[in-house]
Motif scaffolding. Structure first.
Motif, PDB file in Angstrom:
ATOM      1  N   LEU A  54       0.811  -1.208   0.000  1.00 19.03           N
ATOM      2  CA  LEU A  54       0.000   0.000   0.000  1.00 19.03           C
ATOM      3  C   LEU A  54       0.852   1.268   0.000  1.00 19.03           C
ATOM      4  N   ALA A  55       1.951   1.279   0.738  1.00 23.61           N
ATOM      5  CA  ALA A  55       2.769   2.493   0.863  1.00 23.61           C
ATOM      6  C   ALA A  55       3.308   2.980  -0.487  1.00 23.61           C
ATOM      7  N   PRO A  56       3.911   2.110  -1.310  1.00 28.12           N
ATOM      8  CA  PRO A  56       4.362   2.596  -2.615  1.00 28.12           C
ATOM      9  C   PRO A  56       3.206   3.042  -3.508  1.00 28.12           C
ATOM     10  N   MET A  57       2.052   2.402  -3.346  1.00 28.53           N
ATOM     11  CA  MET A  57       0.862   2.777  -4.112  1.00 28.53           C
ATOM     12  C   MET A  57       0.437   4.208  -3.756  1.00 28.53           C
ATOM     13  N   VAL A  58       0.458   4.537  -2.464  1.00 27.24           N
ATOM     14  CA  VAL A  58       0.091   5.876  -2.007  1.00 27.24           C
ATOM     15  C   VAL A  58       1.101   6.900  -2.508  1.00 27.24           C
TER      16      VAL A  58
END
Length: 172
Positions: A54-58
């Motif tokens: 999720l973090a790289p997606m955000v």
């Protein structure tokens, strides 16, 4: 008949062009970055949720939002005048619609995060303790909804990024 319609359409367009700017309306997030920040380095946020990836997606969604608005932004970079750091605090899923048997048919995923923008010297220029992004998705009772939830997480990340960008560029 066509001539009257064309005249009315032209008059409506002129009226809208005069009224909208006069009332102070502007598109959200259309301002500039704070205090002379000309470029934005977006760090991959710390992820305190259990949603892997999720973090790289955000981070990518924030850069996409910034670039779409005409800003110079990149993930994990150096050499820009502003650094945006964040933390994904929670990801929650809630049932919002049920069928007559009481089974969930629609769920909402919400990402809650915090962000801060610092200049090259580390001085905080902007921060928000709670920024959210949400998305609703359909589920089939008794079926695996992992793919639908993952797709909704991607859309919620985009919504979160839009809210971060609006906060960064809003001036009241």
């Amino acid at each position: 008949m066509k001539r009257v319609f064309a005249w009315k359409a032209a008059a409506a367009a002129v009226l809208a062009a005069v009224i909208i700017p006069g009332c102070g309306y502007q598109f959200s997030g259309s301002g500039s970055l704070p205090d002379g920040v000309t470029g934005l380095c977006v760090a991959v946020p710390e992820n305190r949720s259990s949603d892997i990836g999720l973090a790289p997606m955000v981070a990518s969604a924030v850069v996409t939002e910034a670039v779409a608005a005409g800003a110079d932004a990149a993930v994990g970079c150096t050499g820009r005048s502003g650094s945006l750091m964040g933390e994904i605090r929670t990801v929650s899923t809630s049932t919002i619609t049920r069928n007559s048997d009481g089974d969930g048919t629609e769920e909402r995923v919400t990402i809650t995060a915090s962000f801060r923008l610092a200049d090259e010297d580390g001085a905080v220029l902007w921060q928000r303790a709670s920024v959210t992004g949400t998305e609703t998705y359909s589920v089939t009772p008794g079926a695996d909804s992992t793919a639908a939830r993952n797709a909704a997480l991607g859309e919620a990340a985009k919504d979160l990024a839009e809210n971060v960008w609006v906060g960064l560029t809003q001036r009241f």
